[in-house]
Design a protein around this motif. Structure first.
Motif, PDB file in Angstrom:
ATOM      1  N   VAL A  24      13.092  -7.401 -51.818  1.00  0.00           N
ATOM      2  CA  VAL A  24      12.949  -8.421 -50.883  1.00  0.00           C
ATOM      3  C   VAL A  24      11.926  -7.914 -49.869  1.00  0.00           C
ATOM      4  N   LYS A  25      10.810  -8.963 -49.474  1.00  0.00           N
ATOM      5  CA  LYS A  25      10.019  -8.582 -48.555  1.00  0.00           C
ATOM      6  C   LYS A  25       9.065  -7.305 -48.810  1.00  0.00           C
ATOM      7  N   THR A  26       8.712  -7.520 -50.072  1.00  0.00           N
ATOM      8  CA  THR A  26       8.030  -6.452 -50.682  1.00  0.00           C
ATOM      9  C   THR A  26       6.685  -5.887 -49.962  1.00  0.00           C
ATOM     10  N   PRO A  30       5.192  -1.118 -47.962  1.00  0.00           N
ATOM     11  CA  PRO A  30       4.305   0.139 -48.021  1.00  0.00           C
ATOM     12  C   PRO A  30       4.281   0.573 -46.597  1.00  0.00           C
ATOM     13  N   GLN A  31       4.480  -0.399 -45.483  1.00  0.00           N
ATOM     14  CA  GLN A  31       4.573   0.187 -43.815  1.00  0.00           C
ATOM     15  C   GLN A  31       5.734   0.233 -43.468  1.00  0.00           C
ATOM     16  N   LEU A  32       6.655  -0.223 -43.887  1.00  0.00           N
ATOM     17  CA  LEU A  32       8.281  -0.049 -42.915  1.00  0.00           C
ATOM     18  C   LEU A  32       9.183   0.396 -43.954  1.00  0.00           C
ATOM     19  N   GLY A  33       8.988   0.473 -45.210  1.00  0.00           N
ATOM     20  CA  GLY A  33       9.981   1.082 -46.255  1.00  0.00           C
ATOM     21  C   GLY A  33      10.975   0.049 -46.817  1.00  0.00           C
ATOM     22  N   ASN A 202       2.350  -7.484 -39.412  1.00  0.00           N
ATOM     23  CA  ASN A 202       1.862  -8.179 -38.184  1.00  0.00           C
ATOM     24  C   ASN A 202       3.003  -9.314 -37.809  1.00  0.00           C
ATOM     25  N   ASP A 203       3.253  -9.782 -38.877  1.00  0.00           N
ATOM     26  CA  ASP A 203       4.245 -11.015 -38.619  1.00  0.00           C
ATOM     27  C   ASP A 203       5.624 -10.456 -37.946  1.00  0.00           C
ATOM     28  N   VAL A 204       5.947  -9.441 -38.495  1.00  0.00           N
ATOM     29  CA  VAL A 204       7.265  -8.836 -37.871  1.00  0.00           C
ATOM     30  C   VAL A 204       6.873  -8.560 -36.451  1.00  0.00           C
TER      31      VAL A 204
END
Length: 214
Positions: A24-26, A30-33, A202-204
């Motif tokens: 999920v949320k693939t 790459p940036q958050l794990g 950036n949405d996070v």
């Protein structure tokens, strides 16, 4: 259709999937794990389901969960119990086929159905109620455009597969192509004010700054 279902103002179908790490949320991985992406997905789902629950109480609506993947996953079972929502499996096919199937099946029981996902933490009960109120005999469809070119909500009283065919899902052309489909069909389509969803890192940041994510 039962008497109780006839009295329901509208139905809210929620598309979601189990928060399986790595699945999920693939685009965040790459940036958050993988673990953080799965946690963000769980937060988003729970926030949207809370909004749905509030809407059900405010507007005499009803709701359901439509699952891609394992419909018996413990998280799905927990959501179903916590928010008192029945669970259905999404059909096979692309997103358009899945949405068309969900709306057609819901139409057999409810006069209006609103279909949403779990990516829009800014969605409120008022937004859902407003969208449902925009559906009429003259405008049997409603959409909530997303700032990224897609949409975060579709609602109808007369589902038809055509608006979901030949759409480049996952691109910034989705809403434009959908508007063109309705223009060709000559069918009325209303739009609410745009919202934004959480797809990229950036949405996070934006969601956390707004207090919509931890």
């Amino acid at each position: 259709m039962t008497t109780a279902q006839k009295e329901i103002a509208f139905h809210i179908a929620v598309f979601c999937r189990p928060p399986v790490v790595g699945e999920v949320k693939t685009r965040l991985i790459p940036q958050l794990g993988k673990a953080a992406a799965a946690d963000i997905y769980s937060q988003l789902a729970e926030r949207v389901l809370t909004t749905v629950q509030k809407t059900i109480h405010l507007a005499n609506a009803s709701g359901s969960l439509w699952i891609a993947g394992d419909a018996n996953h413990p998280s799905v079972t927990a959501w179903s119990q916590q928010f008192s929502l029945p669970v259905y499996a999404q059909c096979e096919g692309d997103l358009g086929a899945k949405m068309a199937d969900c709306l057609a099946r819901s139409r057999a029981h409810y006069s209006k159905t609103i279909l949403i996902g779990t990516d829009c933490p800014a969605m409120t009960p008022e937004h859902l109620i407003c969208a449902a109120g925009m559906i009429s005999s003259q405008t049997p469809w409603v959409f909530s455009p997303a700032e990224d070119g897609g949409y975060v909500l579709v609602g109808t009283r007369a589902p038809h597969a055509t608006p979901f065919e030949n759409i480049d899902w996952g691109t910034d052309r989705v809403m434009t192509q959908t508007r063109s489909a309705f223009a060709r069909m000559g069918v009325g389509c209303a739009e609410t004010s745009p919202l934004w969803d959480v797809d990229q890192p950036n949405d996070v940041v934006r969601a956390r700054a707004a207090g919509l994510l931890r």
